[in-house]
Design an enzyme around this catalytic site. Structure first.
Site, PDB file in Angstrom:
ATOM      1  N   CYS A  76      -3.347   3.280   6.086  1.00 40.41           N
ATOM      2  CA  CYS A  76      -3.638   3.334   7.513  1.00 40.41           C
ATOM      3  C   CYS A  76      -4.515   4.557   7.779  1.00 40.41           C
ATOM      4  O   CYS A  76      -4.199   5.661   7.338  1.00 40.41           O
ATOM      5  CB  CYS A  76      -2.329   3.416   8.294  1.00 40.41           C
ATOM      6  SG  CYS A  76      -2.565   3.632  10.081  1.00 40.41           S
ATOM      7  N   CYS A  87       0.548  -1.239  12.016  1.00 40.47           N
ATOM      8  CA  CYS A  87       1.189  -0.291  11.114  1.00 40.47           C
ATOM      9  C   CYS A  87       2.614  -0.024  11.601  1.00 40.47           C
ATOM     10  O   CYS A  87       2.819   0.281  12.776  1.00 40.47           O
ATOM     11  CB  CYS A  87       0.397   1.017  11.070  1.00 40.47           C
ATOM     12  SG  CYS A  87       1.145   2.295  10.044  1.00 40.47           S
ATOM     13  N   CYS A 100       2.714   3.970  12.801  1.00 38.40           N
ATOM     14  CA  CYS A 100       2.013   4.510  13.975  1.00 38.40           C
ATOM     15  C   CYS A 100       1.553   3.447  14.973  1.00 38.40           C
ATOM     16  O   CYS A 100       0.958   3.786  15.990  1.00 38.40           O
ATOM     17  CB  CYS A 100       0.825   5.356  13.528  1.00 38.40           C
ATOM     18  SG  CYS A 100      -0.541   4.401  12.832  1.00 38.40           S
ATOM     19  N   CYS A 136      -3.800  -7.341  -0.166  1.00 41.23           N
ATOM     20  CA  CYS A 136      -2.423  -7.660  -0.540  1.00 41.23           C
ATOM     21  C   CYS A 136      -1.532  -6.590   0.089  1.00 41.23           C
ATOM     22  O   CYS A 136      -1.484  -5.454  -0.387  1.00 41.23           O
ATOM     23  CB  CYS A 136      -2.331  -7.663  -2.058  1.00 41.23           C
ATOM     24  SG  CYS A 136      -0.778  -8.225  -2.696  1.00 41.23           S
TER      25      CYS A 136
END
Length: 177
Positions: A143, A87, A90, A166
């Site tokens: 996330c 991510c 984070c 995707c």
């Protein structure tokens, strides 16, 4: 012609990013303002990171406002190196290169999230959420740690899962093995 194109992109939910975020000032989008903005609280009741300071305008637009990068524009689309996709907000590990495939859609595609075991995603760092922002409902992928918008999952992927995650390149960082 430009006005007609802009009207068409607006109908699709795409909008202009601040100039300089995409080469040529291209339009991207489909987001809703306010998701995860600075000053909001995370799931632990703590003040959220000042995302506008940490992220580029395009990263902020995609991850915090639920936008979309232009197809075939992402730097990680054709990445074939072994490693892990994290991510951008984070740094949580999200997708392994072992589950990446070329879908031809213009965005990095994966058959499953890192830590998933078949349909069990309890150990994965993603969450699925219903998305009714378009006429046809979709499933949004965020996330689990910071609720960054990553992309969507569709039921048209290859076996064994039959799913296609995707994911926007701009929502990811890549760490080679």
């Amino acid at each position: 012609m430009a006005r007609l194109l802009q009207r068409g992109l607006s109908w699709l939910g795409w909008r202009d990013l601040p100039s300089g975020t995409v080469p040529g000032g291209a339009s991207v989008g489909g987001g809703r303002a306010g998701h995860g903005d600075a000053g909001s609280l995370n799931k632990h009741g703590e003040a959220a990171t000042d995302w506008k300071k940490k992220l580029t305008p395009e990263q902020y637009y995609v991850t915090r406002e639920k936008g979309t990068e232009l197809p075939f524009s992402g730097v990680l689309l054709n990445n074939a190196e072994p490693g892990m996709y994290h991510c951008v907000c984070c740094d949580s590990p999200l997708f392994s290169s072992e589950k990446k495939f070329c879908s031809g859609t213009g965005w990095p595609s994966f058959t499953e999230a890192h830590g998933a075991s078949g349909s069990d995603e309890s150990e994965a760092n993603i969450l699925r959420r219903p998305d009714y922002s378009r006429p046809a409902p979709r499933v949004e992928v965020v996330c689990k740690q910071c609720e960054a918008h990553l992309g969507h999952v569709f039921p048209d992927g290859p076996e064994p899962t039959g799913e296609r995650f995707c994911i926007n390149s701009v929502a990811l960082t890549f760490k080679p093995n």
